[in-house]
Design an enzyme around this catalytic site. Structure first.
Site, PDB file in Angstrom:
ATOM      1  N   HIS A 168       1.169  -1.147  -0.199  1.00 26.97           N
ATOM      2  CA  HIS A 168       0.378  -0.011   0.074  1.00 26.97           C
ATOM      3  C   HIS A 168       0.658   1.091   0.393  1.00 26.97           C
ATOM      4  CE1 HIS A 168      -2.671  -3.276   1.530  1.00 26.97           C
ATOM      5  NE2 HIS A 168      -3.163  -2.018   0.474  1.00 26.97           N
ATOM      6  N   ASP A 208      -7.553   4.460   8.682  1.00 27.62           N
ATOM      7  CA  ASP A 208      -8.932   4.253   7.972  1.00 27.62           C
ATOM      8  C   ASP A 208      -9.262   3.086   7.528  1.00 27.62           C
ATOM      9  OD1 ASP A 208      -9.024   6.774   9.466  1.00 27.62           O
ATOM     10  OD2 ASP A 208      -9.118   7.998   7.724  1.00 27.62           O
ATOM     11  N   GLU A 227     -12.274  13.316  13.019  1.00 30.38           N
ATOM     12  CA  GLU A 227     -11.733  13.157  11.880  1.00 30.38           C
ATOM     13  C   GLU A 227     -12.379  14.323  11.347  1.00 30.38           C
ATOM     14  OE1 GLU A 227     -10.908  10.091   8.964  1.00 30.38           O
ATOM     15  OE2 GLU A 227      -9.673   8.879  11.052  1.00 30.38           O
TER      16      GLU A 227
HETATM   17  C1  LIG Z   1      -6.686   2.643   0.725  1.00 37.28           C
HETATM   18  C2  LIG Z   1      -5.759   3.270   1.779  1.00 37.28           C
HETATM   19  C3  LIG Z   1      -6.162   3.308   3.449  1.00 37.28           C
HETATM   20  C4  LIG Z   1      -5.259   4.059   3.862  1.00 37.28           C
HETATM   21  N1  LIG Z   1      -5.430   4.589   5.600  1.00 37.28           N
HETATM   22  C5  LIG Z   1      -4.070   4.575   6.443  1.00 37.28           C
HETATM   23  C6  LIG Z   1      -4.610   4.928   7.391  1.00 37.28           C
HETATM   24  O1  LIG Z   1      -5.448   5.465   8.053  1.00 37.28           O
HETATM   25  N2  LIG Z   1      -3.413   5.610   8.055  1.00 37.28           N
HETATM   26  C7  LIG Z   1      -2.380   5.197   7.781  1.00 37.28           C
HETATM   27  O2  LIG Z   1      -1.415   5.466   8.942  1.00 37.28           O
HETATM   28  N3  LIG Z   1      -1.824   5.690   7.390  1.00 37.28           N
HETATM   29  C8  LIG Z   1      -2.836   4.179   5.914  1.00 37.28           C
HETATM   30  N4  LIG Z   1      -2.608   4.036   4.275  1.00 37.28           N
HETATM   31  C9  LIG Z   1      -1.272   3.447   4.145  1.00 37.28           C
HETATM   32  C10 LIG Z   1       0.056   2.750   5.025  1.00 37.28           C
HETATM   33  O3  LIG Z   1       0.169   2.952   6.463  1.00 37.28           O
HETATM   34  C11 LIG Z   1       1.280   2.669   4.698  1.00 37.28           C
HETATM   35  O4  LIG Z   1       0.688   2.251   2.939  1.00 37.28           O
HETATM   36  C12 LIG Z   1       2.133   1.477   4.922  1.00 37.28           C
HETATM   37  O5  LIG Z   1       3.566   1.311   3.848  1.00 37.28           O
HETATM   38  C13 LIG Z   1       1.246   0.595   5.277  1.00 37.28           C
HETATM   39  O6  LIG Z   1       1.210  -0.524   3.855  1.00 37.28           O
HETATM   40  P1  LIG Z   1       1.671  -1.544   3.629  1.00 37.28           P
HETATM   41  O7  LIG Z   1       1.120  -2.660   5.136  1.00 37.28           O
HETATM   42  O8  LIG Z   1       1.213  -2.038   2.287  1.00 37.28           O
HETATM   43  O9  LIG Z   1       2.846  -1.882   3.688  1.00 37.28           O
HETATM   44  P2  LIG Z   1       4.346  -1.918   3.014  1.00 37.28           P
HETATM   45  O10 LIG Z   1       3.584  -0.487   2.552  1.00 37.28           O
HETATM   46  O11 LIG Z   1       4.709  -2.920   2.369  1.00 37.28           O
HETATM   47  O12 LIG Z   1       5.709  -1.378   3.826  1.00 37.28           O
HETATM   48  C14 LIG Z   1       5.703  -0.079   4.236  1.00 37.28           C
HETATM   49  C15 LIG Z   1       7.320   0.208   4.560  1.00 37.28           C
HETATM   50  O13 LIG Z   1       7.196  -0.636   5.335  1.00 37.28           O
HETATM   51  C16 LIG Z   1       8.697  -1.265   5.211  1.00 37.28           C
HETATM   52  N5  LIG Z   1       8.014  -2.992   5.678  1.00 37.28           N
HETATM   53  C17 LIG Z   1       6.919  -3.883   5.754  1.00 37.28           C
HETATM   54  N6  LIG Z   1       6.774  -4.613   6.459  1.00 37.28           N
HETATM   55  C18 LIG Z   1       7.874  -4.311   7.434  1.00 37.28           C
HETATM   56  C19 LIG Z   1       8.576  -5.222   8.141  1.00 37.28           C
HETATM   57  N7  LIG Z   1       7.658  -6.281   8.200  1.00 37.28           N
HETATM   58  N8  LIG Z   1       9.626  -4.775   8.815  1.00 37.28           N
HETATM   59  C20 LIG Z   1      10.194  -3.185   8.245  1.00 37.28           C
HETATM   60  N9  LIG Z   1       9.944  -2.977   7.397  1.00 37.28           N
HETATM   61  C21 LIG Z   1       9.149  -3.494   6.500  1.00 37.28           C
HETATM   62  C22 LIG Z   1       8.636  -1.078   3.571  1.00 37.28           C
HETATM   63  O14 LIG Z   1       9.794  -1.760   3.057  1.00 37.28           O
HETATM   64  C23 LIG Z   1       8.292   0.210   3.108  1.00 37.28           C
HETATM   65  O15 LIG Z   1       9.039   0.910   3.399  1.00 37.28           O
HETATM   66  C24 LIG Z   1      -3.306   3.786   3.844  1.00 37.28           C
HETATM   67  C25 LIG Z   1      -2.550   2.846   2.507  1.00 37.28           C
HETATM   68  C26 LIG Z   1      -3.375   2.736   1.419  1.00 37.28           C
HETATM   69  C27 LIG Z   1      -3.437   2.526  -0.029  1.00 37.28           C
END
Ligand SMILES: Cc1cc2nc3c(=O)[nH]c(=O)nc-3n(C[C@H](O)[C@H](O)[C@H](O)COP(=O)(O)OP(=O)(O)OC[C@H]3O[C@@H](n4cnc5c(N)ncnc54)[C@H](O)[C@@H]3O)c2cc1C
Length: 482
Positions: free
Chosen positions: A103, A160, A270
Site C-alpha cells: 500500500h 481508516d 476526523e
Molecule cells: C487505502 C489506503 C488507506 C490507508 N489508510 C491509512 C490510514 O488511515 N492511516 C495510516 O497511517 N496509513 C494509511 N495508509 C498508508 C499505509 O499506512 C502505508 O501505505 C503503509 O506503507 C502500510 O502499508 P503496507 O502494510 O502495505 O506496507 P508496505 O507498503 O508493504 O511497507 C511500508 C514500508 O515498511 C516497510 N516494511 C513493510 N513490512 C515491514 C516489516 N515487517 N519490517 C520492516 N519494514 C517493513 C516497507 O519496506 C516499506 O518501506 C493507507 C494506505 C492505503 C492504500
C-alpha cells in the site's frame, strides 16, 4: 483468496533460486562453478513469476523497481539467513506486505535489483491476552480486530483502512481518528521481534534493547525487519454512534475539532473537505464517533452541544464497532470494481502545525480542484503532539498537529507526474512553516530532504543505521541512504 492458496498459485509459476554468483551479482536456478549455494530455507526464494511483477509495483503505480528475487519465508530463521547472506554479498533486501500488492504510494517498499521479503507469508496471530496481542508482521489489522473483538477488545488506534499489514504500519506510523487519545499505532506497541540489518534476531521492548525498539518503530524499515509484535489492546463496547455534520467554513470545523479534543466527548475525530454544491470550492464535514454498549446510548444533545456546524446538517447513525472500523472496505471493493483502484495514486499526507493549519490548508484547497484529486478524499483532523512518542516519527513542534491528506487518484493516469510535482510544491511550502511529511506520501525526496525531515534527530538516525544495518542492506526504496 486464502493466503496459502494465493502463494501456492504464485509459486507454481516461479523458479526456485538455489545459488548466487558473487562475481556476476546474479541469482541462479541452476548451480555452476561460479556460484555458491544459498542457505537451506524452510520457505522459498523465487526468481520469476507473478510475485516478481507484484513486488515491482505498489498502490501508487508511479514508481516501479523490479527485485531480482522474492523470499517467501517459511520461518523467521529464513529472514535471518537471507539477511546474513545479503550482508556477505552486498545484496539489498526489504520487507513488503505483498498480498494484493503493497500500500505504499511511491516505491517505499520496492527493492530494485535486490530481494523482497513477502511478509504476508508470516501472518499468524499467536496470542490474545487481557491487554495485548502477539502477531506476526504479515497479519492485517482487519484479521487482528476480528480476532480480538471475539473477546471485546481492539487495538486502540486503527488506520481508516484495515487491510494494511502490522509490519508495514509499524514501520511508518499508523494514524487514525483515535490518535488524539491514544497516539499512533507505533505508540501502542509493547514488544517487537526484529531481524536487524546485520541478521541478528532480537527481542526488544521499552525495557530490553530499548534503543533498537525505539529505532525500529516508525524507522521506515531502515534498521530491521519486524517479524512479530506485541501490540496493545483495549476494551471496546460493541457499538459505534457516528455523527457527521457540515461546515461552510474551515476554521469553524477545525476550531470544533480542537475544542472536542480537549473535551474528550468522543472516541474518534476526523474531518474532510468535500466539493461544494456545483463543484466550485469546498465544504467541510466533521466525523465524530462515540462507542457505546446497548442500553447505554450517548445523549446526542450533550454530544453535539456548543458545536458550530451548519444547522440541520447533522446525520447520526448507529453501527456495530467492526462495521465502523472496517467502513472503508466496501468503498475499496467498489473502487476495485470500477477500475479506479488500479490507477496511479499520487497521495500527499502531511502533518501541519496547529497554528498554521487554517491558513495553510485553506491556501492549498483554494488552488486544488476536484480534477486534482480525481475525486479522492481530503482528510483534515487533529491530534496531540505529546501523544506521539517515537523518536523517528517526525512531527511539527506545535502542541496540536493536523493530518492533512489529499488522497489523489490520477485521472487520466498520465497526470500522475504533474500531481507529484504539485505535492512537492505543497511540501516545500509546509516545510518552511515547520510542517512534516508523513513518509507514506508520493513526494520526491533527496537525502538533504531526509536530513531536514529528521532535523535534530538526523544524527541519531544515522547512528542507528550504522549500528543495526552497517552494510546498508535494508529498504533502499525509502531513498534515505541511497
Ligand atoms: C487505502 C489506503 C488507506 C490507508 N489508510 C491509512 C490510514 O488511515 N492511516 C495510516 O497511517 N496509513 C494509511 N495508509 C498508508 C499505509 O499506512 C502505508 O501505505 C503503509 O506503507 C502500510 O502499508 P503496507 O502494510 O502495505 O506496507 P508496505 O507498503 O508493504 O511497507 C511500508 C514500508 O515498511 C516497510 N516494511 C513493510 N513490512 C515491514 C516489516 N515487517 N519490517 C520492516 N519494514 C517493513 C516497507 O519496506 C516499506 O518501506 C493507507 C494506505 C492505503 C492504500
Amino acid at each position: 483468496m486464502k493466503r496459502r492458496g494465493f502463494l501456492r498459485g504464485a509459486l507454481a509459476s516461479a523458479a526456485a533460486v538455489v545459488a548466487y554468483s558473487p562475481s556476476r551479482g546474479v541469482w541462479a536456478a541452476q548451480p555452476d562453478p561460479d556460484t555458491i549455494n544459498i542457505p537451506d530455507l524452510d520457505g522459498e526464494l523465487v526468481l520469476a513469476g507473478s510475485l516478481l511483477a507484484d513486488a515491482a509495483d505498489d498502490f501508487g503505480h508511479i514508481i516501479s523497481a523490479a527485485p531480482v528475487a522474492v523470499l517467501i519465508p517459511g520461518s523467521t530463521s529464513d529472514i535471518v539467513k537471507l539477511i546474513k547472506f545479503a550482508n556477505d554479498h552486498d545484496i539489498k533486501v526489504g520487507g513488503m506486505s505483498m498480498i494484493g500488492n503493497t500500500h505504499s504510494c511511491y516505491g517505499q517498499s520496492q527493492v530494485g535489483g535486490g530481494v523482497v521479503i513477502d511478509m504476508s507469508a508470516l501472518s499468524e496471530i499467536h496470542e490474545i491476552t487481557e491487554d495485548s496481542a502477539v502477531v506476526d508482521a504479515g497479519v492485517r489489522w482487519r484479521e487482528l480486530v476480528q480476532a480480538s473483538l471475539a473477546v471485546g477488545k481492539s487495538p486502540p488506534t486503527l488506520t481508516d483502512y484495515l487491510d494494511l499489514s502490522v509490519g508495514g504500519t509499524l514501520s511508518c506510523g499508523g494514524i487514525g481518528g483515535q490518535a488524539f487519545i491514544h497516539g499512533l499505532q507505533v505508540d501502542n506497541v509493547l514488544e517487537l521481534l526484529v531481524v536487524t540489518g546485520k541478521g541478528k534476531l532480537v527481542t526488544c521492548s521499552p525495557k530490553k534493547k530499548r534503543k533498537l525498539f525505539e529505532s525500529v518503530l516508525a524507522g521506515l524499515g531502515q534498521f530491521g525487519i519486524i517479524v512479530r509484535a506485541r501490540v496493545r489492546l483495549v476494551d471496546v463496547p460493541p457499538m459505534a454512534r457516528v455523527y457527521t455534520a457540515l461546515y461552510t467554513d474551515l476554521v469553524a470545523m477545525t476550531s470544533d475539532q480542537e475544542f472536542l479534543m480537549d473535551e474528550c466527548r468522543f472516541d474518534y475525530i476526523e474531518g474532510f473537505a468535500e466539493p461544494a454544491e456545483g463543484g466550485q470550492g469546498w465544504i467541510y464535514k466533521i466525523e465524530l464517533v462515540k462507542y457505546f454498549a446497548p442500553g447505554d446510548e450517548p445523549n446526542d444533545a450533550e454530544q453535539l452541544e456548543d458545536l458550530a456546524f451548519n444547522e440541520g446538517s447533522e446525520v447520526i447513525t448507529d453501527v456495530p464497532y467492526f462495521t465502523f472500523v472496517d467502513r472503508v472496505t466496501p468503498q475499496v471493493e467498489f473502487l476495485k470494481q470500477i477500475g479506479v483502484w488500479g490507477l496511479p495514486h499520487p497521495w500527499i499526507d502531511v502533518f501541519v502545525p496547529g497554528s498554521e493549519t487554517d491558513d495553510f490548508v485553506q491556501g492549498v484547497l483554494n488552488q486544488t480542484t476536484l480534477a486534482d484529486t480525481g475525486q479522492g478524499p481530503i482528510l483534515i483532523y487533529p491530534f496531540k503532539r505529546a501523544n506521539v512518542t517515537r523518536r523517528f516519527m517526525a512531527m511539527p513542534d506545535d502542541e496540536t498537529v493536523f493530518l492533512f491528506s489529499i488522497l489523489r487518484t490520477a485521472v487520466p493516469p498520465d497526470a500522475a507526474q504533474q500531481l507529484v510535482d504539485a505535492n512537492r510544491g505543497i511540501y516545500e511550502e509546509l516545510r518552511d512553516l515547520g510542517g512534516k511529511r508523513y513518509p507514506i506520501s508520493a513526494i520526491p525526496f533527496s537525502v538533504q530532504d531526509w536530513k531536514d525531515h529528521f532535523g535534530g534527530r538526523w544524527g541519531s538516525f544515522v547512528q542507528a543505521k550504522c549500528k543495526y544495518d552497517p552494510c546498508n542492506v535494508l529498504t533502499p526504496g525509502q531513498g534515505i541512504f541511497s
